[in-house]
Design an enzyme around this catalytic site. Structure first.
Site, PDB file in Angstrom:
ATOM      1  N   SER A 138       0.800  -1.223   0.000  1.00 17.18           N
ATOM      2  CA  SER A 138       0.000   0.000   0.000  1.00 17.18           C
ATOM      3  C   SER A 138       0.832   1.272   0.000  1.00 17.18           C
ATOM      4  O   SER A 138       1.631   1.498  -0.895  1.00 17.18           O
ATOM      5  CB  SER A 138      -0.956  -0.042   1.191  1.00 17.18           C
ATOM      6  OG  SER A 138      -1.813   1.044   1.156  1.00 17.18           O
ATOM      7  N   HIS A 139       0.690   2.064   1.057  1.00 18.34           N
ATOM      8  CA  HIS A 139       1.343   3.367   1.139  1.00 18.34           C
ATOM      9  C   HIS A 139       2.752   3.261   1.717  1.00 18.34           C
ATOM     10  O   HIS A 139       3.413   4.279   1.887  1.00 18.34           O
ATOM     11  CB  HIS A 139       0.500   4.265   2.044  1.00 18.34           C
ATOM     12  CG  HIS A 139       0.225   3.610   3.363  1.00 18.34           C
ATOM     13  ND1 HIS A 139      -0.646   2.565   3.483  1.00 18.34           N
ATOM     14  CD2 HIS A 139       0.737   3.818   4.586  1.00 18.34           C
ATOM     15  CE1 HIS A 139      -0.666   2.154   4.743  1.00 18.34           C
ATOM     16  NE2 HIS A 139       0.179   2.898   5.435  1.00 18.34           N
ATOM     17  N   ASP A 187      -2.099   6.738  -3.413  1.00 15.36           N
ATOM     18  CA  ASP A 187      -0.983   6.010  -2.794  1.00 15.36           C
ATOM     19  C   ASP A 187      -0.458   4.891  -3.700  1.00 15.36           C
ATOM     20  O   ASP A 187      -0.860   4.796  -4.870  1.00 15.36           O
ATOM     21  CB  ASP A 187      -1.398   5.445  -1.431  1.00 15.36           C
ATOM     22  CG  ASP A 187      -2.354   4.269  -1.567  1.00 15.36           C
ATOM     23  OD1 ASP A 187      -3.087   4.222  -2.571  1.00 15.36           O
ATOM     24  OD2 ASP A 187      -2.360   3.394  -0.680  1.00 15.36           O
ATOM     25  N   ASP A 206      -0.929   1.648  -4.140  1.00 20.51           N
ATOM     26  CA  ASP A 206      -1.833   0.735  -4.852  1.00 20.51           C
ATOM     27  C   ASP A 206      -3.147   1.400  -5.252  1.00 20.51           C
ATOM     28  O   ASP A 206      -4.082   0.721  -5.674  1.00 20.51           O
ATOM     29  CB  ASP A 206      -2.097  -0.517  -4.014  1.00 20.51           C
ATOM     30  CG  ASP A 206      -2.735  -0.208  -2.665  1.00 20.51           C
ATOM     31  OD1 ASP A 206      -2.466   0.878  -2.120  1.00 20.51           O
ATOM     32  OD2 ASP A 206      -3.507  -1.036  -2.162  1.00 20.51           O
ATOM     33  N   ASP A 232      -5.592   3.090  -3.663  1.00 26.14           N
ATOM     34  CA  ASP A 232      -6.871   3.127  -2.951  1.00 26.14           C
ATOM     35  C   ASP A 232      -7.007   4.343  -2.031  1.00 26.14           C
ATOM     36  O   ASP A 232      -8.094   4.659  -1.581  1.00 26.14           O
ATOM     37  CB  ASP A 232      -7.158   1.812  -2.201  1.00 26.14           C
ATOM     38  CG  ASP A 232      -6.045   1.401  -1.263  1.00 26.14           C
ATOM     39  OD1 ASP A 232      -5.082   2.179  -1.105  1.00 26.14           O
ATOM     40  OD2 ASP A 232      -6.128   0.293  -0.689  1.00 26.14           O
ATOM     41  N   ARG A 233      -5.896   5.035  -1.749  1.00 26.49           N
ATOM     42  CA  ARG A 233      -5.991   6.217  -0.881  1.00 26.49           C
ATOM     43  C   ARG A 233      -5.979   7.500  -1.710  1.00 26.49           C
ATOM     44  O   ARG A 233      -5.437   7.509  -2.819  1.00 26.49           O
ATOM     45  CB  ARG A 233      -4.807   6.271   0.077  1.00 26.49           C
ATOM     46  CG  ARG A 233      -4.763   5.111   1.037  1.00 26.49           C
ATOM     47  CD  ARG A 233      -3.642   5.272   2.029  1.00 26.49           C
ATOM     48  NE  ARG A 233      -3.700   4.206   3.015  1.00 26.49           N
ATOM     49  CZ  ARG A 233      -3.248   4.295   4.256  1.00 26.49           C
ATOM     50  NH1 ARG A 233      -2.681   5.412   4.665  1.00 26.49           N
ATOM     51  NH2 ARG A 233      -3.334   3.284   5.083  1.00 26.49           N
ATOM     52  N   LYS A 272     -11.463   0.780  -0.989  1.00 25.36           N
ATOM     53  CA  LYS A 272     -11.479   2.226  -1.166  1.00 25.36           C
ATOM     54  C   LYS A 272     -10.887   2.545  -2.537  1.00 25.36           C
ATOM     55  O   LYS A 272     -10.183   1.720  -3.114  1.00 25.36           O
ATOM     56  CB  LYS A 272     -10.730   2.922  -0.050  1.00 25.36           C
ATOM     57  CG  LYS A 272      -9.336   2.381   0.253  1.00 25.36           C
ATOM     58  CD  LYS A 272      -8.865   2.975   1.569  1.00 25.36           C
ATOM     59  CE  LYS A 272      -7.459   2.530   1.920  1.00 25.36           C
ATOM     60  NZ  LYS A 272      -7.404   1.257   2.621  1.00 25.36           N
TER      61      LYS A 272
END
Ligand code: G16
Length: 539
Positions: free
Chosen positions: A112-113, A276, A278, A280-281, A375
């Site tokens: 992720s982030h 981010d 991947d 989703d943010r 998200k």
């Protein structure tokens, strides 16, 4: 050729808030990825005859892990696997592809982030047939398997070429390599008013999107520049890189620094946004103006009628307990369902499946809707652009009008990095034991009205989850304490501060929350136990 490999278990393959997240060097140990994947396959009764989705955010070690998973999937008798071209799939796209193809499960290789590279992090998000992250009951089973695994199945064969859109066969398993952009983009076109946003750009609206050298770069280029007509240069850092070009791909005021500097300069464009690793943010900025994710969720919900896909009504809305209460006031005004869940997107999924909610969001820069079960960073950005296109108002005007209407939740997250996880665990445990004694006590200007662990009883499956500790004050302020579930070493204590005001809207959020931050250190005994007199990261 089928190969059965003897292996020794690792004891650290417990999934956190969103899948397995480890230092790259940990994930690169012999059979580490294989053990985890076989443990999943075994926990779900095998994958024979099943269809899966596979992709990742392009970070370091993705290429190798993708091949491992492909070979293991075929060796375990999987019927079909759908893979993003070149191995890329953002988390939202993977959820979309999974739902559309009614697949049985999916893997997104991402931390992720978190930063990437040999010294960064690697991770595996595992989604179930509903398109969301796997529930705790299943991740516990996978963890148990991983602690006793003794062998896994794979193939002794050459790597699969993932560069061209094609259908291939690997020992009887169909591999379909798809263009991951088109399908996602079509879905966005169905949700939002693209002609209105196109007109906004044609009229000179200046926008900058920072893809942070991560997976949303190609999506953003195509959507914002090619389809919606934003000028060349609107999308920055759009080439996905294995180490994100050294960036920490977390869209917040600290890590998206170059975007933030631009948005706070005298030549700031009308709107700025970032996603981010991947995809989703999301972070939303106006000219010299930042929208907190908690406010963003409240504002999107309040404006649902402006969006073609939602104009006929929405079911309800949910937020994580740590997220500010701003959206709760909107839900009350709109008279729609409102839910507070533990941190972790998986807790929203039952609410979406049972049509209790349409929108949901978290303070950690995640916002989304029931179009998928994750998200969705680009969705949130398009939602804002759509509102601006229809109302003709700026990001700042929209937000200030919202505060006028509903009052303002001053909100900030304070993160304390604690090297020794035991110190953090004990801090939380002792604080939980002290909670009853806090009620009625006054700290500076704040008097505690209630102090309790946050417990969520899922209305759909009846499960109960405890996550974090909440202190409520008589003036509607709140402090939430919890330990992060996405780190790869040590512990991060997250302290979420919220203060509600209806009249005087001061500009300096940090100042507005300074005394509450002091109170949070006092109540949590943070300085005594960690030596820290202030947080390591404020977001
Ligand atoms: C993941 C989950 C989010 C959650 C976040 C919290 O985000 O998907 O639902 O809010 O973790 O992280 P922490 O436990 O560190 O506070 P992501 O973007 O990492 O998948």
């Amino acid at each position: 050729m089928l190969k059965i490999v003897q292996t020794k278990p690792y004891d650290d393959q417990k999934m956190g808030t969103a899948g397995l997240r480890k230092k790259s060097k940990v994930a690169m140990q012999e059979n580490y990825v294989e053990n985890f994947v076989q443990s999943i396959f075994d926990a779900i009764g095998g994958v024979e005859g099943k269809t899966f989705i596979l992709g990742g955010d392009g970070r370091f070690y993705n290429k190798i892990a993708l091949q491992k998973i492909l070979k293991m999937s075929a060796a375990n008798g999987m019927k079909k696997i759908i893979v993003g071209q070149n191995g890329y799939l953002s988390t939202p796209t993977s959820s979309r592809v999974l739902l559309k193809n009614k697949a049985d499960g999916g893997f997104v290789l991402t931390a992720s982030h978190n930063p990437g590279g040999p010294n960064g992090d690697f991770g595996i998000k595992y989604a179930i047939a509903s398109g969301g992250q796997c529930p705790t009951s299943l991740s516990d089973k996978i963890y148990e398997n991983s602690k006793k695994i003794s062998e896994y199945k794979t193939l002794d064969t050459a790597d699969v070429d993932l560069s061209t859109i094609s259908k291939q066969n690997l020992a009887g398993m169909e591999i379909e390599i798809i263009d991951s952009l088109n399908d996602y983009i079509n879905m966005m076109e169905e949700i939002f008013d693209f002609p209105a946003i196109k007109k906004l750009f044609a009229n000179g609206f200046r926008f900058v999107f920072d893809a942070m050298n991560a997976v949303t770069g190609p999506y953003a280029l195509k959507i914002f520049e090619e389809i919606l007509g934003a000028p060349k240069g609107t999308v920055r850092n759009y080439v996905p890189m294995e180490d994100f070009g050294g960036l920490h791909p977390d869209p917040n005021l600290i890590y998206a620094k170059s975007l933030v500097d631009l948005m706070y300069s005298d030549d700031a464009p009308d709107m700025g946004a970032a996603n981010d690793g991947d995809g989703d943010r999301n972070m939303i900025l106006g000219k010299k103006f930042f929208v907190t994710p908690s406010d963003s969720l409240a504002i999107l919900t309040d404006n649902y009628k402006l969006i073609p896909a939602y104009k006929n009504g929405i079911y309800g809305v949910a937020k994580s307990a740590a997220t500010s209460t701003a959206v709760g006031r909107v839900a009350q005004a709109l008279n729609i369902g409102y839910y507070e869940v533990p941190t972790g997107w998986k807790y929203f999924c039952n609410l979406m499946d049972s049509k209790r909610i349409t929108f949901c969001g978290e303070e950690s820069f995640g916002t989304g809707s029931s179009h998928i079960r994750e998200k969705d960073g680009i969705w949130a950005v398009l939602f804002w652009l759509n509102i601006i296109a229809v109302t003709g108002k700026s990001v700042e005007e929209i937000t200030r009008e919202h505060w006028q209407k509903y009052g303002r939740s001053y909100y900030m997250r304070n993160d304390y990095e604690i090297a020794d996880a035991e110190v953090a665990n004990l801090l939380m445990k002792d604080l939980e034991n002290r909670l009853p004694s806090l009620e009625g006590k006054t700290f500076g200007n704040y008097t505690v009205s209630e102090a309790k662990p946050f417990v969520y009883n899922d209305p759909v499956d009846g499960s109960s989850t405890k996550n974090g500790l909440i202190i409520y004050f008589t003036d509607k302020s709140r402090i939430v304490y919890r330990l992060s579930g996405t780190g790869s070493s040590g512990a991060t204590l997250r302290v979420y501060l919220e203060r509600y005001e209806t009249e005087k809207f001061a500009e300096n959020v940090e100042q507005m929350l300074e005394s509450l931050a002091d109170v949070s250190r006092q109540i949590g005994e943070i300085t005594e136990r960690t030596g820290k007199t202030k947080a390591d990261l404020l977001t």
